[in-house]
Scaffold this motif. Structure first.
Motif, PDB file in Angstrom:
ATOM      1  N   ARG A  96       0.831  -1.206   0.000  1.00  0.00           N
ATOM      2  CA  ARG A  96       0.000   0.000   0.000  1.00  0.00           C
ATOM      3  C   ARG A  96       0.863   1.253   0.000  1.00  0.00           C
ATOM      4  O   ARG A  96       0.612   2.212  -0.750  1.00  0.00           O
ATOM      5  CB  ARG A  96      -0.916  -0.032   1.230  1.00  0.00           C
ATOM      6  N   THR A  97       1.905   1.250   0.829  1.00  0.00           N
ATOM      7  CA  THR A  97       2.797   2.401   0.912  1.00  0.00           C
ATOM      8  C   THR A  97       3.558   2.599  -0.390  1.00  0.00           C
ATOM      9  O   THR A  97       3.712   3.723  -0.880  1.00  0.00           O
ATOM     10  CB  THR A  97       3.787   2.227   2.083  1.00  0.00           C
ATOM     11  N   MET A  98       4.043   1.517  -0.975  1.00  0.00           N
ATOM     12  CA  MET A  98       4.753   1.623  -2.246  1.00  0.00           C
ATOM     13  C   MET A  98       3.846   2.204  -3.340  1.00  0.00           C
ATOM     14  O   MET A  98       4.268   3.022  -4.159  1.00  0.00           O
ATOM     15  CB  MET A  98       5.260   0.246  -2.678  1.00  0.00           C
ATOM     16  N   THR A  99       2.591   1.781  -3.339  1.00  0.00           N
ATOM     17  CA  THR A  99       1.636   2.296  -4.328  1.00  0.00           C
ATOM     18  C   THR A  99       1.432   3.801  -4.141  1.00  0.00           C
ATOM     19  O   THR A  99       1.406   4.564  -5.116  1.00  0.00           O
ATOM     20  CB  THR A  99       0.287   1.562  -4.204  1.00  0.00           C
ATOM     21  N   ALA A 100       1.283   4.227  -2.887  1.00  0.00           N
ATOM     22  CA  ALA A 100       1.079   5.646  -2.607  1.00  0.00           C
ATOM     23  C   ALA A 100       2.295   6.466  -3.020  1.00  0.00           C
ATOM     24  O   ALA A 100       2.162   7.528  -3.643  1.00  0.00           O
ATOM     25  CB  ALA A 100       0.786   5.834  -1.116  1.00  0.00           C
ATOM     26  N   ILE A 101       3.486   5.984  -2.697  1.00  0.00           N
ATOM     27  CA  ILE A 101       4.696   6.740  -3.008  1.00  0.00           C
ATOM     28  C   ILE A 101       4.887   6.862  -4.520  1.00  0.00           C
ATOM     29  O   ILE A 101       5.328   7.899  -5.021  1.00  0.00           O
ATOM     30  CB  ILE A 101       5.916   6.084  -2.332  1.00  0.00           C
ATOM     31  N   THR A 102       4.550   5.821  -5.246  1.00  0.00           N
ATOM     32  CA  THR A 102       4.626   5.901  -6.709  1.00  0.00           C
ATOM     33  C   THR A 102       3.717   7.016  -7.223  1.00  0.00           C
ATOM     34  O   THR A 102       4.100   7.810  -8.090  1.00  0.00           O
ATOM     35  CB  THR A 102       4.220   4.569  -7.347  1.00  0.00           C
ATOM     36  N   GLU A 103       2.533   7.117  -6.665  1.00  0.00           N
ATOM     37  CA  GLU A 103       1.593   8.166  -7.067  1.00  0.00           C
ATOM     38  C   GLU A 103       2.100   9.545  -6.659  1.00  0.00           C
ATOM     39  O   GLU A 103       1.953  10.517  -7.402  1.00  0.00           O
ATOM     40  CB  GLU A 103       0.232   7.913  -6.425  1.00  0.00           C
ATOM     41  N   TRP A 104       2.731   9.642  -5.499  1.00  0.00           N
ATOM     42  CA  TRP A 104       3.190  10.933  -4.991  1.00  0.00           C
ATOM     43  C   TRP A 104       4.422  11.456  -5.711  1.00  0.00           C
ATOM     44  O   TRP A 104       4.580  12.658  -5.892  1.00  0.00           O
ATOM     45  CB  TRP A 104       3.533  10.805  -3.504  1.00  0.00           C
ATOM     46  N   ALA A 106       6.404   9.602  -8.566  1.00  0.00           N
ATOM     47  CA  ALA A 106       6.718   9.258  -9.959  1.00  0.00           C
ATOM     48  C   ALA A 106       5.537   8.568 -10.630  1.00  0.00           C
ATOM     49  O   ALA A 106       5.635   7.410 -11.048  1.00  0.00           O
ATOM     50  CB  ALA A 106       7.957   8.371 -10.014  1.00  0.00           C
ATOM     51  N   PRO A 107       4.406   9.243 -10.751  1.00  0.00           N
ATOM     52  CA  PRO A 107       3.230   8.581 -11.333  1.00  0.00           C
ATOM     53  C   PRO A 107       3.411   8.180 -12.786  1.00  0.00           C
ATOM     54  O   PRO A 107       2.810   7.207 -13.232  1.00  0.00           O
ATOM     55  CB  PRO A 107       2.131   9.642 -11.183  1.00  0.00           C
ATOM     56  N   GLU A 108       4.216   8.904 -13.537  1.00  0.00           N
ATOM     57  CA  GLU A 108       4.422   8.549 -14.943  1.00  0.00           C
ATOM     58  C   GLU A 108       5.480   7.462 -15.097  1.00  0.00           C
ATOM     59  O   GLU A 108       5.349   6.565 -15.925  1.00  0.00           O
ATOM     60  CB  GLU A 108       4.829   9.787 -15.736  1.00  0.00           C
ATOM     61  N   GLU A 109       6.540   7.529 -14.300  1.00  0.00           N
ATOM     62  CA  GLU A 109       7.633   6.574 -14.407  1.00  0.00           C
ATOM     63  C   GLU A 109       7.273   5.233 -13.778  1.00  0.00           C
ATOM     64  O   GLU A 109       7.760   4.183 -14.200  1.00  0.00           O
ATOM     65  CB  GLU A 109       8.890   7.137 -13.743  1.00  0.00           C
ATOM     66  N   GLY A 110       6.443   5.251 -12.729  1.00  0.00           N
ATOM     67  CA  GLY A 110       6.040   4.013 -12.076  1.00  0.00           C
ATOM     68  C   GLY A 110       7.147   3.402 -11.222  1.00  0.00           C
ATOM     69  O   GLY A 110       8.123   4.071 -10.850  1.00  0.00           O
ATOM     70  N   CYS A 111       7.019   2.128 -10.927  1.00  0.00           N
ATOM     71  CA  CYS A 111       7.964   1.436 -10.044  1.00  0.00           C
ATOM     72  C   CYS A 111       9.401   1.500 -10.565  1.00  0.00           C
ATOM     73  O   CYS A 111      10.358   1.479  -9.783  1.00  0.00           O
ATOM     74  CB  CYS A 111       7.556  -0.023  -9.870  1.00  0.00           C
ATOM     75  N   GLY A 112       9.542   1.560 -11.888  1.00  0.00           N
ATOM     76  CA  GLY A 112      10.872   1.588 -12.474  1.00  0.00           C
ATOM     77  C   GLY A 112      11.651   2.851 -12.180  1.00  0.00           C
ATOM     78  O   GLY A 112      12.836   2.922 -12.499  1.00  0.00           O
ATOM     79  N   THR A 155       4.453  14.025   4.388  1.00  0.00           N
ATOM     80  CA  THR A 155       4.665  12.806   3.613  1.00  0.00           C
ATOM     81  C   THR A 155       5.493  13.193   2.395  1.00  0.00           C
ATOM     82  O   THR A 155       5.818  14.369   2.197  1.00  0.00           O
ATOM     83  CB  THR A 155       3.333  12.184   3.139  1.00  0.00           C
ATOM     84  N   CYS A 156       5.807  12.243   1.557  1.00  0.00           N
ATOM     85  CA  CYS A 156       6.545  12.535   0.330  1.00  0.00           C
ATOM     86  C   CYS A 156       5.787  13.537  -0.538  1.00  0.00           C
ATOM     87  O   CYS A 156       6.381  14.379  -1.216  1.00  0.00           O
ATOM     88  CB  CYS A 156       6.797  11.258  -0.470  1.00  0.00           C
ATOM     89  N   TYR A 157       4.454  13.458  -0.505  1.00  0.00           N
ATOM     90  CA  TYR A 157       3.634  14.329  -1.350  1.00  0.00           C
ATOM     91  C   TYR A 157       3.741  15.791  -0.942  1.00  0.00           C
ATOM     92  O   TYR A 157       3.559  16.682  -1.768  1.00  0.00           O
ATOM     93  CB  TYR A 157       2.172  13.882  -1.304  1.00  0.00           C
ATOM     94  N   THR A 158       4.036  16.061   0.323  1.00  0.00           N
ATOM     95  CA  THR A 158       4.127  17.436   0.797  1.00  0.00           C
ATOM     96  C   THR A 158       5.051  18.252  -0.078  1.00  0.00           C
ATOM     97  O   THR A 158       4.756  19.410  -0.405  1.00  0.00           O
ATOM     98  CB  THR A 158       4.619  17.471   2.257  1.00  0.00           C
ATOM     99  N   CYS A 159       6.164  17.676  -0.478  1.00  0.00           N
ATOM    100  CA  CYS A 159       7.130  18.380  -1.329  1.00  0.00           C
ATOM    101  C   CYS A 159       7.001  18.018  -2.798  1.00  0.00           C
ATOM    102  O   CYS A 159       7.083  18.881  -3.668  1.00  0.00           O
ATOM    103  CB  CYS A 159       8.559  18.082  -0.879  1.00  0.00           C
ATOM    104  N   ARG A 161       4.518  16.495  -4.799  1.00  0.00           N
ATOM    105  CA  ARG A 161       3.269  16.820  -5.512  1.00  0.00           C
ATOM    106  C   ARG A 161       3.196  16.136  -6.884  1.00  0.00           C
ATOM    107  O   ARG A 161       2.841  16.750  -7.889  1.00  0.00           O
ATOM    108  CB  ARG A 161       3.120  18.328  -5.681  1.00  0.00           C
ATOM    109  N   GLY A 162       3.584  14.868  -6.943  1.00  0.00           N
ATOM    110  CA  GLY A 162       3.490  14.121  -8.182  1.00  0.00           C
ATOM    111  C   GLY A 162       4.647  14.325  -9.143  1.00  0.00           C
ATOM    112  O   GLY A 162       4.560  13.937 -10.307  1.00  0.00           O
ATOM    113  N   GLN A 163       5.758  14.910  -8.657  1.00  0.00           N
ATOM    114  CA  GLN A 163       6.925  15.144  -9.505  1.00  0.00           C
ATOM    115  C   GLN A 163       8.157  14.478  -8.900  1.00  0.00           C
ATOM    116  O   GLN A 163       8.362  14.549  -7.683  1.00  0.00           O
ATOM    117  CB  GLN A 163       7.203  16.643  -9.635  1.00  0.00           C
ATOM    118  N   PRO A 164       9.014  13.860  -9.704  1.00  0.00           N
ATOM    119  CA  PRO A 164      10.237  13.252  -9.167  1.00  0.00           C
ATOM    120  C   PRO A 164      11.118  14.247  -8.423  1.00  0.00           C
ATOM    121  O   PRO A 164      11.714  13.911  -7.397  1.00  0.00           O
ATOM    122  CB  PRO A 164      10.936  12.714 -10.426  1.00  0.00           C
ATOM    123  N   VAL A 165      11.211  15.469  -8.930  1.00  0.00           N
ATOM    124  CA  VAL A 165      11.959  16.525  -8.255  1.00  0.00           C
ATOM    125  C   VAL A 165      10.972  17.600  -7.818  1.00  0.00           C
ATOM    126  O   VAL A 165      10.198  18.095  -8.652  1.00  0.00           O
ATOM    127  CB  VAL A 165      13.024  17.146  -9.183  1.00  0.00           C
TER     128      VAL A 165
END
Length: 344
Positions: A96-104, A106-112, A155-159, A161-165
């Protein structure tokens, strides 16, 4: 009395002017609102508008939390190889956490983005090592820096916001290439950097003042002569950081200070204490968690002097006095991001 065209115009104006003024005021009467944040008569007021609030609400919309997961069953470290920081989670909570972090992040890049998809245990992708350190940084913020983040936490999303950087980062700014002649007198300012509100103040107050927050204070604490060694240049750098904080939080100086005496803590608002902890928190996370990753980050994620992209006030706040308008995402991910598990 003879009615001339001028007389008629005057009478028409006398009738129409109040109507036009009333219509004009009615059209803008709700454009600015004020909120008193200090004692009456001190001018400690913040201004906002419906348009600003609407824009902030859109910019700070948060994704829905992943469905709750069971904490029962074997731990992630028992099921997967090379799980170094989240091994204490149950299998369901880990995924569940891994799924959330991917969304927060790297939503386009995904797990890779962090993993070698042919071998998830492999550490060859540099972002995996970075992510581990960012987990530890998030634990430290939520557990150690409660005087700044309170129970809302981050959380990771705080900074990200759906972007790797994250959109708002900084690095040591050497300024333009060395010029010749009279232009060689560059003093580290007059470049109108967005991070300091496009002012002519020093464009990199962060390298010095985040490294040693004690240097921020430039006002004397005693009557003159005080023996203070603070220079105009140091004072300008402090003002530069203050402008950055004002811009980053979308507030004016009286959010923290009483302009009757900027240096007086007794006259200041409680937010000044929160900001004091925030400055030291940013100093800590940059120095402890981000700068040591310089050898891992590629050059594309470093500044011209080789230091990694780092955090400042805008990184989290992004124009809001409370990141994400004070909504806590941590409450849904306390098990993974709330604090370091035993042994970490």
């Amino acid at each position: 009395m003879t009615r001339t065209p001028t007389t008629r115009l005057r009478r028409l104006g006398a009738v129409l002017l109040p109507i036009l003024l009333s219509a004009g005021l009615a059209g803008c009467e709700d454009t600015t609102e004020s909120t008193q944040t200090g004692y009456r008569g001190t001018g400690m007021v913040q201004f906002t508008s419906p348009a600003t609030r609407e824009a902030l609400a859109l910019a700070n919309a948060i994704p829905e939390a992943q469905p709750p997961a069971s904490d029962e069953g074997p731990r992630a470290s028992e099921l997967y190889e090379n799980v170094q920081v989240l091994g204490h989670l149950s299998d369901e909570e880990f995924l569940r956490t891994m799924t959330a972090i991917t969304e927060w992040v790297a939503p386009e890049e995904g797990c890779g983005y962090c993993h070698n998809l042919e071998n998830l245990a492999d550490d060859s992708v540099y972002t995996k090592a970075v992510a581990r350190r960012m987990f530890q940084m998030t634990w430290a913020i939520n557990d150690t820096w409660k005087p700044h983040v309170q129970e809302t936490g981050v959380t990771c999303y705080t900074c990200h916001r759906g972007q790797p950087v994250p959109a708002n980062v900084w690095f040591q700014n050497p300024g333009p290439q060395e010029a010749q002649g009279m232009a060689r007198t560059d003093t580290g300012q007059n470049l109108a950097e967005p991070s300091i509100g496009l002012t002519s103040l020093p464009y990199d107050p962060f390298t010095t003042l985040f490294a040693d927050p004690a240097q921020i204070r430039v006002a004397s604490t005693t009557r003159l002569p005080s023996g203070s060694d603070k220079t105009i240049q140091q004072t300008e750098k402090t003002y530069s950081l203050m402008v950055h904080m004002s811009e980053g939080l979308g507030v004016n100086c009286t959010f923290c200070h009483n302009t009757q005496s900027f240096s007086s803590w007794d006259l200041s608002s409680p937010q000044r204490v929160t900001a004091w902890h925030g400055i030291r928190m940013v100093s800590d996370i940059n120095g402890t968690y981000i700068d040591p990753l310089a050898g891992i980050f590629p050059d594309t994620r470093k500044g011209p002097l080789g230091d990694p992209y780092k955090a400042n006030c805008t990184t989290c706040h992004q124009g809001a006095s409370k990141p994400l308008l004070g909504i806590s995402m941590l409450q849904d991910y306390v098990a993974a991001l709330g604090r370091a598990p035993a042994g970490n």
